[in-house]
Design a protein around this motif. Structure first.
Motif, PDB file in Angstrom:
ATOM      1  N   ALA A 263       0.825  -1.199   0.000  1.00 29.97           N
ATOM      2  CA  ALA A 263       0.000   0.000   0.000  1.00 29.97           C
ATOM      3  C   ALA A 263       0.860   1.250   0.000  1.00 29.97           C
ATOM      4  O   ALA A 263       0.367   2.358  -0.012  1.00 29.97           O
ATOM      5  CB  ALA A 263      -0.929   0.000   1.214  1.00 29.97           C
ATOM      6  N   GLY A 264       2.126   1.100   0.046  1.00 28.86           N
ATOM      7  CA  GLY A 264       3.026   2.248   0.016  1.00 28.86           C
ATOM      8  C   GLY A 264       4.307   1.855  -0.667  1.00 28.86           C
ATOM      9  O   GLY A 264       4.359   0.908  -1.430  1.00 28.86           O
ATOM     10  N   GLY A 265       5.397   2.575  -0.389  1.00 31.07           N
ATOM     11  CA  GLY A 265       6.651   2.287  -1.054  1.00 31.07           C
ATOM     12  C   GLY A 265       6.747   3.024  -2.364  1.00 31.07           C
ATOM     13  O   GLY A 265       5.771   3.523  -2.882  1.00 31.07           O
ATOM     14  N   SER A 266       7.922   3.098  -2.927  1.00 33.81           N
ATOM     15  CA  SER A 266       8.124   3.894  -4.137  1.00 33.81           C
ATOM     16  C   SER A 266       8.711   3.051  -5.242  1.00 33.81           C
ATOM     17  O   SER A 266       9.537   2.184  -5.014  1.00 33.81           O
ATOM     18  CB  SER A 266       9.070   5.062  -3.834  1.00 33.81           C
TER      19      SER A 266
ATOM     20  N   THR B  70      -8.399   1.539  -2.392  1.00 33.49           N
ATOM     21  CA  THR B  70      -9.504   1.719  -1.452  1.00 33.49           C
ATOM     22  C   THR B  70      -9.391   3.102  -0.828  1.00 33.49           C
ATOM     23  O   THR B  70      -8.328   3.480  -0.333  1.00 33.49           O
ATOM     24  CB  THR B  70      -9.478   0.642  -0.350  1.00 33.49           C
ATOM     25  N   ALA B  71     -10.493   3.851  -0.853  1.00 28.84           N
ATOM     26  CA  ALA B  71     -10.445   5.252  -0.429  1.00 28.84           C
ATOM     27  C   ALA B  71     -10.536   5.426   1.082  1.00 28.84           C
ATOM     28  O   ALA B  71      -9.946   6.359   1.633  1.00 28.84           O
ATOM     29  CB  ALA B  71     -11.555   6.046  -1.110  1.00 28.84           C
ATOM     30  N   THR B  72     -11.298   4.583   1.769  1.00 25.84           N
ATOM     31  CA  THR B  72     -11.454   4.697   3.224  1.00 25.84           C
ATOM     32  C   THR B  72     -11.375   3.312   3.844  1.00 25.84           C
ATOM     33  O   THR B  72     -11.282   2.303   3.138  1.00 25.84           O
ATOM     34  CB  THR B  72     -12.812   5.340   3.614  1.00 25.84           C
TER      35      THR B  72
ATOM     36  N   ARG C 262      -6.418 -11.663  -0.562  1.00 25.82           N
ATOM     37  CA  ARG C 262      -5.704 -12.937  -0.720  1.00 25.82           C
ATOM     38  C   ARG C 262      -6.610 -13.976  -1.363  1.00 25.82           C
ATOM     39  O   ARG C 262      -6.183 -14.739  -2.236  1.00 25.82           O
ATOM     40  CB  ARG C 262      -5.192 -13.438   0.631  1.00 25.82           C
ATOM     41  N   ALA C 263      -7.867 -14.017  -0.938  1.00 25.38           N
ATOM     42  CA  ALA C 263      -8.803 -14.992  -1.496  1.00 25.38           C
ATOM     43  C   ALA C 263      -9.025 -14.745  -2.987  1.00 25.38           C
ATOM     44  O   ALA C 263      -9.187 -15.694  -3.767  1.00 25.38           O
ATOM     45  CB  ALA C 263     -10.129 -14.929  -0.749  1.00 25.38           C
ATOM     46  N   LEU C 264      -9.032 -13.496  -3.385  1.00 24.86           N
ATOM     47  CA  LEU C 264      -9.236 -13.154  -4.799  1.00 24.86           C
ATOM     48  C   LEU C 264      -7.963 -13.299  -5.619  1.00 24.86           C
ATOM     49  O   LEU C 264      -8.015 -13.233  -6.855  1.00 24.86           O
ATOM     50  CB  LEU C 264      -9.750 -11.716  -4.922  1.00 24.86           C
ATOM     51  N   GLY C 265      -6.824 -13.464  -4.957  1.00 27.08           N
ATOM     52  CA  GLY C 265      -5.552 -13.581  -5.664  1.00 27.08           C
ATOM     53  C   GLY C 265      -4.906 -12.251  -5.974  1.00 27.08           C
ATOM     54  O   GLY C 265      -4.013 -12.172  -6.823  1.00 27.08           O
ATOM     55  N   VAL C 266      -5.336 -11.191  -5.264  1.00 29.76           N
ATOM     56  CA  VAL C 266      -4.825  -9.840  -5.512  1.00 29.76           C
ATOM     57  C   VAL C 266      -3.741  -9.508  -4.497  1.00 29.76           C
ATOM     58  O   VAL C 266      -3.966  -9.576  -3.285  1.00 29.76           O
ATOM     59  CB  VAL C 266      -5.958  -8.800  -5.423  1.00 29.76           C
ATOM     60  N   SER C 267      -2.565  -9.110  -4.983  1.00 26.04           N
ATOM     61  CA  SER C 267      -1.451  -8.795  -4.089  1.00 26.04           C
ATOM     62  C   SER C 267      -1.081  -7.319  -4.084  1.00 26.04           C
ATOM     63  O   SER C 267      -0.247  -6.892  -3.276  1.00 26.04           O
ATOM     64  CB  SER C 267      -0.210  -9.616  -4.476  1.00 26.04           C
ATOM     65  N   ASP C 268      -1.691  -6.536  -4.947  1.00 27.43           N
ATOM     66  CA  ASP C 268      -1.327  -5.123  -5.053  1.00 27.43           C
ATOM     67  C   ASP C 268      -2.491  -4.265  -4.574  1.00 27.43           C
ATOM     68  O   ASP C 268      -3.513  -4.149  -5.258  1.00 27.43           O
ATOM     69  CB  ASP C 268      -0.976  -4.788  -6.505  1.00 27.43           C
ATOM     70  N   HIS C 269      -2.335  -3.678  -3.396  1.00 25.94           N
ATOM     71  CA  HIS C 269      -3.404  -2.864  -2.820  1.00 25.94           C
ATOM     72  C   HIS C 269      -2.855  -1.522  -2.362  1.00 25.94           C
ATOM     73  O   HIS C 269      -1.734  -1.432  -1.852  1.00 25.94           O
ATOM     74  CB  HIS C 269      -4.057  -3.553  -1.623  1.00 25.94           C
ATOM     75  N   VAL C 270      -3.665  -0.479  -2.535  1.00 22.72           N
ATOM     76  CA  VAL C 270      -3.284   0.878  -2.149  1.00 22.72           C
ATOM     77  C   VAL C 270      -4.446   1.534  -1.403  1.00 22.72           C
ATOM     78  O   VAL C 270      -5.575   1.539  -1.907  1.00 22.72           O
ATOM     79  CB  VAL C 270      -2.945   1.740  -3.396  1.00 22.72           C
ATOM     80  N   PHE C 271      -4.189   2.055  -0.214  1.00 26.73           N
ATOM     81  CA  PHE C 271      -5.131   2.971   0.415  1.00 26.73           C
ATOM     82  C   PHE C 271      -4.848   4.360  -0.158  1.00 26.73           C
ATOM     83  O   PHE C 271      -3.708   4.824  -0.150  1.00 26.73           O
ATOM     84  CB  PHE C 271      -4.983   2.986   1.934  1.00 26.73           C
TER      85      PHE C 271
END
Length: 344
Positions: free
Chosen positions: A6-9, A55-57, A92-101
């Motif tokens: 969710a972070g990092g550059s 995800t916004a909130t 994880r259940a959906l197989g998604v590893s890239d998430h950002v707030f």
């Protein structure tokens, strides 16, 4: 922002051909990614294509289901922390590893108030919170009279859109998906996410290849048939005793705003091949979703669930979208459902 966090550059990273097949979904709260776009995300992920969820909130004002989590009701900070964990399990259940707030995306303008760091490094900054809602009619929500501090809808549109612009320029998706202009059912955060997504897309229009833009919709007749099926034997068998505690929706009621003529859908994602992933993701959102069941031997639906209102909702055989911009969506390879396991 780095892949899988969710972070990092990752400034300087350029999107290659494989990444340009990726999809980016923009949502308001934890659980929306599954309730609205679960099959789409799981299908792209199962095909080995890049998938990013923004995800916004953190859903601080969501209602809480059941005694187990009752202590979280009314405690926005505790519920937010818990829903972050639910979201991680669902992804994880959906197989998604890239998430950002969204509020973890740093902008140059943040440096004057936050100090240090670099744009996009995920350091703590402004906190975007669930704006809450009130019901304005059957299946129709609107903004409440009082907004909580940090409410997403109170943040300037240019600011929240700029954060999404940074994600779009970093990920370079081929497909962007979000809600329709009414936010599906009118939740003010859903409407705001639609607005900020479209503003961000307009900003990056001249940056390179234009992504396809999808709005989540549902076919009216398919939804009505599924609601009728919820009163049938297949759904009753799947639910068992819990059915007595739930309300079956009226299939003849006025359709929700997101419902359109079935023929208006431009993309229909089959749910059956990824049903197990979607159901597991729904179950991960235990404070928000209950009675998650697979339904077999019924053409009009493949599963069901209920939210905190206790009204059954169908999991349709296909997940529908209307494309509003960009080149035609290139469908991923067909995902085959898992073979039945032999009974020992």
């Amino acid at each position: 922002m780095s892949q899988g966090t969710a972070g990092g550059s990752s400034r300087g990273r350029h999107a290659g051909p494989a990444e340009r097949a990726g999809i980016l979904a923009v949502h308001a709260h934890p659980d929306d990614e599954t309730l609205a776009t679960g099959a789409l995300l799981a299908t792209w992920a199962a095909a080995g294509l890049p998938v990013t969820v923004v995800t916004a909130t953190r859903g601080e004002r969501g209602e809480v289901i059941g005694r187990r989590w009752a202590h979280l009701a009314g405690d926005g900070a505790a519920l937010a922390a818990h829903r972050e964990r639910e979201l991680a399990a669902a992804l994880r259940a959906l197989g998604v590893s890239d998430h950002v707030f969204l509020d973890r995306v740093r902008l140059p303008s943040d440096e004057a108030t936050l100090g240090g760091g670099l744009p996009g490094d995920g350091a703590p900054g402004p906190r975007y919170e669930d704006s809450g809602m009130v019901w304005a009619g059957a299946g129709r929500a609107t903004r409440g009279a009082a907004l909580p501090p940090g409410a997403l809808v109170s943040v300037p549109l240019d600011e929240v859109a700029a954060r999404l612009v940074a994600v779009l320029r970093d990920r370079r998706p081929a497909v962007v998906v979000t809600y329709d202009p009414r936010g599906g059912y009118g939740h003010p955060d859903h409407v705001r996410v639609h607005e900020l997504t479209m503003r961000a897309l307009a900003t990056v229009r001249d940056d390179g290849p234009e992504p396809a833009v999808l709005w989540r919709r549902v076919g009216r007749s398919a939804l009505a048939a599924a609601c009728r099926a919820l009163a049938g034997d297949a759904a009753a068998a799947a639910l068992g005793a819990v059915r007595a505690t739930l309300t079956v929706p009226d299939p003849w009621a006025a359709p929700p705003a997101m419902a359109v003529p079935d023929e208006d859908l431009t993309l229909a994602v089959p749910v059956a091949p990824v049903r197990a992933h979607v159901l597991d993701a729904l179950r991960a959102h235990g404070t928000q979703v209950q009675a998650v069941r697979a339904v077999d031997d019924e053409a009009a639906l493949v599963g069901c669930y209920a939210l905190s209102n206790g009204v059954l909702a169908p999991l349709l055989p296909t997940e529908g979208y209307v494309q509003v911009a960009g080149p035609p969506v290139v469908r991923p390879p067909v995902v085959r459902p898992p073979a039945p396991r032999p009974v020992a």
